[in-house]
Motif scaffolding. Sequence first.
Motif, PDB file in Angstrom:
ATOM      1  N   PRO A  11     -58.572 -23.591  17.113  1.00  0.00           N
ATOM      2  CA  PRO A  11     -58.988 -24.333  18.309  1.00  0.00           C
ATOM      3  C   PRO A  11     -59.015 -23.327  19.462  1.00  0.00           C
ATOM      4  N   HIS A  20     -46.890 -20.115  23.178  1.00  0.00           N
ATOM      5  CA  HIS A  20     -45.588 -20.107  22.513  1.00  0.00           C
ATOM      6  C   HIS A  20     -45.779 -20.116  21.007  1.00  0.00           C
ATOM      7  N   TRP A 227     -64.190 -32.169  26.161  1.00  0.00           N
ATOM      8  CA  TRP A 227     -64.239 -32.010  24.705  1.00  0.00           C
ATOM      9  C   TRP A 227     -65.631 -31.638  24.200  1.00  0.00           C
ATOM     10  N   ALA A 260     -54.403 -28.578  14.651  1.00  0.00           N
ATOM     11  CA  ALA A 260     -53.207 -29.391  14.420  1.00  0.00           C
ATOM     12  C   ALA A 260     -53.573 -30.872  14.525  1.00  0.00           C
ATOM     13  N   HIS A 289     -53.087 -29.207  10.181  1.00  0.00           N
ATOM     14  CA  HIS A 289     -51.658 -29.002   9.941  1.00  0.00           C
ATOM     15  C   HIS A 289     -50.855 -29.800  10.962  1.00  0.00           C
ATOM     16  N   GLY A 290     -49.552 -29.878  10.735  1.00  0.00           N
ATOM     17  CA  GLY A 290     -48.690 -30.628  11.650  1.00  0.00           C
ATOM     18  C   GLY A 290     -48.236 -29.734  12.797  1.00  0.00           C
ATOM     19  N   LYS A 298     -42.009 -31.680  19.618  1.00  0.00           N
ATOM     20  CA  LYS A 298     -43.087 -30.703  19.605  1.00  0.00           C
ATOM     21  C   LYS A 298     -42.698 -29.632  20.620  1.00  0.00           C
TER      22      LYS A 298
HETATM   23  N1  MSP Z   1     -58.161 -27.109  24.106  1.00  0.00           N
HETATM   24  C1  MSP Z   1     -57.838 -28.015  23.059  1.00  0.00           C
HETATM   25  C2  MSP Z   1     -58.538 -27.613  21.775  1.00  0.00           C
HETATM   26  C3  MSP Z   1     -60.036 -27.553  21.843  1.00  0.00           C
HETATM   27  S1  MSP Z   1     -60.726 -27.038  20.342  1.00  0.00           S
HETATM   28  C4  MSP Z   1     -62.338 -27.268  20.508  1.00  0.00           C
HETATM   29  C5  MSP Z   1     -56.332 -28.014  22.833  1.00  0.00           C
HETATM   30  N2  MSP Z   1     -55.663 -26.948  23.278  1.00  0.00           N
HETATM   31  S2  MSP Z   1     -54.072 -26.753  23.180  1.00  0.00           S
HETATM   32  O1  MSP Z   1     -53.785 -25.455  23.718  1.00  0.00           O
HETATM   33  O2  MSP Z   1     -53.407 -27.858  23.784  1.00  0.00           O
HETATM   34  O3  MSP Z   1     -53.714 -26.812  21.695  1.00  0.00           O
HETATM   35  C6  MSP Z   1     -54.386 -25.980  20.783  1.00  0.00           C
HETATM   36  C7  MSP Z   1     -53.811 -26.143  19.406  1.00  0.00           C
HETATM   37  O4  MSP Z   1     -52.470 -25.682  19.362  1.00  0.00           O
HETATM   38  C8  MSP Z   1     -53.794 -27.599  18.929  1.00  0.00           C
HETATM   39  O5  MSP Z   1     -54.186 -27.659  17.577  1.00  0.00           O
HETATM   40  C9  MSP Z   1     -52.354 -27.958  19.112  1.00  0.00           C
HETATM   41  O6  MSP Z   1     -51.936 -28.994  18.315  1.00  0.00           O
HETATM   42  C10 MSP Z   1     -51.716 -26.640  18.689  1.00  0.00           C
HETATM   43  N3  MSP Z   1     -50.322 -26.597  19.050  1.00  0.00           N
HETATM   44  C11 MSP Z   1     -49.746 -26.636  20.288  1.00  0.00           C
HETATM   45  N4  MSP Z   1     -48.393 -26.732  20.115  1.00  0.00           N
HETATM   46  C12 MSP Z   1     -48.097 -26.752  18.793  1.00  0.00           C
HETATM   47  C13 MSP Z   1     -46.939 -26.788  18.012  1.00  0.00           C
HETATM   48  N5  MSP Z   1     -45.743 -26.859  18.547  1.00  0.00           N
HETATM   49  N6  MSP Z   1     -47.068 -26.712  16.658  1.00  0.00           N
HETATM   50  C14 MSP Z   1     -48.292 -26.550  16.031  1.00  0.00           C
HETATM   51  N7  MSP Z   1     -49.390 -26.529  16.738  1.00  0.00           N
HETATM   52  C15 MSP Z   1     -49.321 -26.704  18.112  1.00  0.00           C
HETATM   53  O7  MSP Z   1     -55.837 -28.947  22.234  1.00  0.00           O
END
Ligand code: MSP
Length: 655
Positions: A11, A20, A227, A260, A289-290, A298
Amino acid sequence: MSKKPFYITTPIYYPSGNPHIGHCYTTVACDSIARFKRMQGYDVMFLTGTDEHGLKIEQKAAEKGVTPKEFVDGIVEKFKNLWKYMNIDYDRYIRTTDDYHIDTVQKIFKSLYDKGYIYKGEYSGKYCTPCESFWTDSQLDENGCCPECHRPVAFAKEEAYFFKMSSFAERIEKLLTETDYLRPKTRALELVNNFIKPGLEDLCVSRTTFKWGVPVSFDEGHVVYVWIDALSNYISALGYMNDAYNDYDKFWPADVHMVAKDIMRFHAIIWPAILMALDIPLPKHLAVHGWITFNGEKMSKSLGNVVDPFILGERYGCDAIRYHILREMALGADSSFSNEIMINRINSDLANGLGNLVARTVTMADKYFGGTLPSDREADPLDENFKSVVLNAFAETEKAMEETKIKQALEEIFKAVDRANKYIDETEPWKLGKDEIKKNRLASVLYNLLDAIRIISALLSPFMPVVMPKIWEQIGASENDVTYDKLSVFGVLPKNVTVHKGEILFPRIDVDKEIEELNNIIQKNMAEAKSNLSSEEKGEIAEKIELAPEISIDDFAKIEIRVAKIKSAEKVKKSDKLLCLQLDDGMGGRQVVSGIAQYYSPEDLIGKKIQLIANLKPVKLRGVESLGMICAADTPDGIKVVFVDDSIPVGSKIR
Ligand code: MSP
């Protein structure tokens, strides 16, 4: 012959706070898959980047007194530094603020409008400002608040553009249920039941409430929904509708989008619908994935429960961190991050398992043969089983990687590590070494071990790209010896191979000392995070901790809280929010209905222990009887069930 293309994406991340270890998972996973594919001879395009528009960024920048672009520039640098540190070898990095991307999004929007898939209408409904989302009444939570962040929503009305999602409902349902687009497939049903069966609504795809976005080219004042902007990155980065790149024909459709679970819906429903409307092929797979959770939450920067990947990498090496997060997370499920599990895993698999195998083998080759193996050999039928386990690990790893099952691939490779260590115990080289006439046998044993290490370390190199080349150096393997075509055969190392004793690959970690130090770091982080909260966030917390009127101990004693275990869980029919749980409560069992379906899948809950309010008056929710309530917390990330340590017996009274 030209190489087969392979396109994989992470993503694109919001640069709203520092990256992180939770962010690392998808990126490290995609990097490992990309490296594995390169090793297999594919022409790989591995894309990552940042999703830089939206109200939240606009607000954060204003708070800091800088422009949104200045704000994101600083954080994007941090993401790039982290990827460099974690040895992420991406081929392309996209920023949604790149001119070519903005231009492409405008063209995509216009093209969908011209085709009649986007139309102008009026949006009225309940709007949640922090989440930038309109909600229908049926989507609001029990208190009439935003179902995502549980903050109050306000009635709002605006002129807006809509995307005709409804036209694609049938095709998307088929995509999710009849193909293997979504991995793991178990998640598909959840999406179909929650979003498609109740009727796929048209999607509001423009906003007039903020400026920091891609302007709709033909209607001033409207910006494209984040989005639509963000998802388009997967094709704009290849040169779709732009001249910045020229790889669209080669790499599209993508082989794997990895995300995720929280953003699965956007990639499993909205993205395919946009592509269908544009009339271009759909990606081959969406791997979901989770979350990496920390103490059941989280990970989140604002909670401060974050283990800084730079700190972990400095202490244990970034290969060990990569290995740990990949080895823990199964596709589809959450994985809980704990310093203790990480350190024990590094000690057991890397220091004792792999590191020890290499050190013992190289040391013995050095000790008994001065580092260079002689040509004379003596085979033994015992060798065949050992070799077959190693070769089987190769075959199984290849299969698991085909299905993006990284955890499984690593498990297979470590079966070979264990078997190799066992082979040393079986053949007892230290005894062979004492007897001159057994030297030929000893040479065979050590050669087999070195060649097995060659295969194992090459298979591990996409996951741990720093340490594996050091192993090749130690076992005397050249670059040519570790190419993919040589991993399914033994006998590749030169007959008179020369080893080079080197540094300890994975030093053993003192568990107690490290845990104490890491806990201190986390305490400090949490205190810092608290003091760094914005005034708005502090206000929210203050608001949350406003207490209800005092009660006496006798009042409290009226509440029976007992530990219970969730035996099974299923969604309540015709409800998005309710799960029906069957509990083992130590009193013959009972059924409880809980409003947590949007946050937990049944498989996240089964086997877990929870706190049950056991003497609550029974009620019927959507016609299903609920005999009590389970305790859960309201958090900025949604509802979190309060799980109980597994060592506390079912039925125990909580007071
Ligand atoms: N900008 C959107 C994605 C757009 S894709 C066309 C977004 N960004 S995000 O930075 O919030 O998250 C990006 C990814 O990192 C997501 O899949 C999110 O679930 C993942 N993660 C953020 N924290 C996480 C964990 N603690 N564990 C696993 N993945 C995590 O959503």
